[in-house]
Design an enzyme around this catalytic site. Structure first.
Site, PDB file in Angstrom:
ATOM      1  N   SER A 105       0.880  -1.182   0.000  1.00 12.65           N
ATOM      2  CA  SER A 105       0.000   0.000   0.000  1.00 12.65           C
ATOM      3  C   SER A 105       0.909   1.221   0.000  1.00 12.65           C
ATOM      4  CB  SER A 105      -0.841  -0.018   1.276  1.00 12.65           C
ATOM      5  OG  SER A 105      -1.421   1.240   1.533  1.00 12.65           O
ATOM      6  N   TYR A 147      -2.439  -1.517  10.380  1.00 12.98           N
ATOM      7  CA  TYR A 147      -2.363  -1.562   8.910  1.00 12.98           C
ATOM      8  C   TYR A 147      -1.021  -1.031   8.423  1.00 12.98           C
ATOM      9  CZ  TYR A 147      -4.115  -1.122   4.087  1.00 12.98           C
ATOM     10  OH  TYR A 147      -4.297  -1.238   2.730  1.00 12.98           O
TER      11      TYR A 147
END
Ligand code: NAP
Length: 253
Positions: free
Chosen positions: A145, A158
Site C-alpha cells: 500500500s 495496517y
C-alpha cells in the site's frame, strides 16, 4: 516477441481475497492472460469471480479459509496443487482495515490484522516455496500500500503490516532470487473497493484524500491488472524485491 513474454498460458495463480475488490481484478487480469485461478477467502461467495474466470475458458478453484487463523492456512497451497496441478503465481492480497486511535486499538484486532496481512503472506510464501524452488520458477506478488511508506491516520496495525510486507518482499527476494522465484510488491494508492468505500464517501476524509491525489481521481481495480500480469509473467524475470507504487501520483507529491 515482447508481448509473448506477458502471456500466462498454462500457469496457475493463487490469489488470496480474490472474490472481490483488487484481488478479483488481479485474478481476472491473470485469467485474461491465460492463467487458471485459485482464490481463498472466508466466504463461499465466489459466483461472480468463478463466472468471469470460467467464461474465459480457464479453470477456477475456490477455497474457504480465514487467513487470520493459522490452522485455516495449513495445507492451502497443497490443496491448490491437488486441485489445479501446481502453483506458479502466489498473490498475497487478502486483508481488511481497522481504524482506532493507537491508545484505544484492541490488541486482539491489532494481532488479527497482522495475521491476515503479514503472517499469512509469509506462511503461504513458505508453503509455495518448496514447489517453486523444486521447479526453479515462481512468482510471488505481495499487495502492499502507499501505507508501506506512510503512517496514515489511526491505522497503526495496517501501517505496521504494510511496512512489514515491503520488508518481507525484500527479504524473500534476497533469499530466492537466484533460485528462480521473483518476489515483488505492488503498493496501491486509493482504489474504489468495499474496503475503501467508507473513506471515499466520508464527508471530511473523502474530499481531503481526493484533493491530495495528483491524478485527481481514485483508481479503479482494473488499473492494477497490467502491473500484476507483468509481475506474474516472464516479462519481469529480472525484477526482484521491488515495491512498485501505483497511486495516481500520491507518493510523488
Ligand atoms: P476488499 O474489497 O474488502 O477485499 C478484501 C478481500 O480479502 C476479500 O476477498 C475478502 O474476502 C478477503 N479477506 C479479508 N479478510 C480475510 C481473511 N481473514 N481471510 C481470508 N480472506 C480475507 O478490499 P480491497 O480494497 O480489494 O483490498 C485488497 C488488498 O489491497 C488488501 O491487502 C488491502 O490492504 C490492499 N489495498 C487496498 C487499497 C484500496 O484503496 N482499496 C489500497 C492499498 C492497498 P472475505 O471477506 O470473503 O473473506
Amino acid at each position: 516477441m515482447i508481448l509473448d513474454l506477458f502471456q500466462l498460458t498454462g500457469r496457475v495463480a493463487l490469489v488470496t481475497g480474490g472474490n472481490r475488490g483488487l484481488g478479483q481484478a488481479i485474478a481476472v487480469g491473470m485469467a485474461q492472460a491465460g492463467a487458471d485461478i485459485a482464490c481463498v477467502s472466508r466466504s463461499a461467495d465466489d459466483a461472480e469471480i468463478r463466472g468471469q474466470v470460467e467464461a474465459l475458458g480457464r479453470r477456477f478453484l475456490s477455497l474457504q479459509a480465514d487467513l487470520a487463523k493459522p490452522a485455516d492456512r495449513v495445507g492451502l497451497v497443497d490443496k491448490v496443487i491437488a486441485g489445479l496441478g501446481k502453483v506458479d503465481i502466489l498473490v498475497n492480497n487478502a486483508g481488511s482495515g481497522g481504524r482506532f486511535a493507537p491508545e484505544e486499538y484492541p490488541l486482539p484486532e491489532w494481532r488479527d490484522l497482522l495475521e491476515v496481512h503479514l503472517l499469512s503472506a509469509f506462511d503461504l510464501s513458505q508453503q509455495a516455496a518448496p514447489h517453486m524452488l523444486t521447479r526453479g520458477r515462481g512468482k510471488i506478488i505481495n499487495i502492499g500500500s502507499v501505507m508501506s511508506y506512510e503512517g496514515g491516520l489511526n491505522i497503526s496495525a495496517y501501517a505496521a503490516a504494510k511496512h512489514g510486507i515491503a520488508g518481507l518482499t525484500k527479504s524473500l527476494a534476497v533469499s530466492w532470487s537466484s533460485r528462480g522465484i521473483n518476489v515483488n510488491c505492488i503498493a496501491p494508492g486509493y482504489f474504489e473497493t468495499n474496503m475503501s468505500n467508507s473513506l471515499k464517501y466520508h464527508p471530511v476524509r473523502g474530499p481531503q484524500i481526493l484533493d491530495r491525489i495528483p491524478a485527481g481521481r481514485w483508481g479503479m481495480p482494473e488499473e492494477l491488472q497490467g502491473l500484476a500480469v507483468f509481475l506474474a509473467s516472464d516479462a519481469s524475470n529480472y525484477m526482484h524485491g521491488s515495491v512498485v507504487a501505483i497511486d495516481g501520483g500520491w507518493l510523488a507529491r
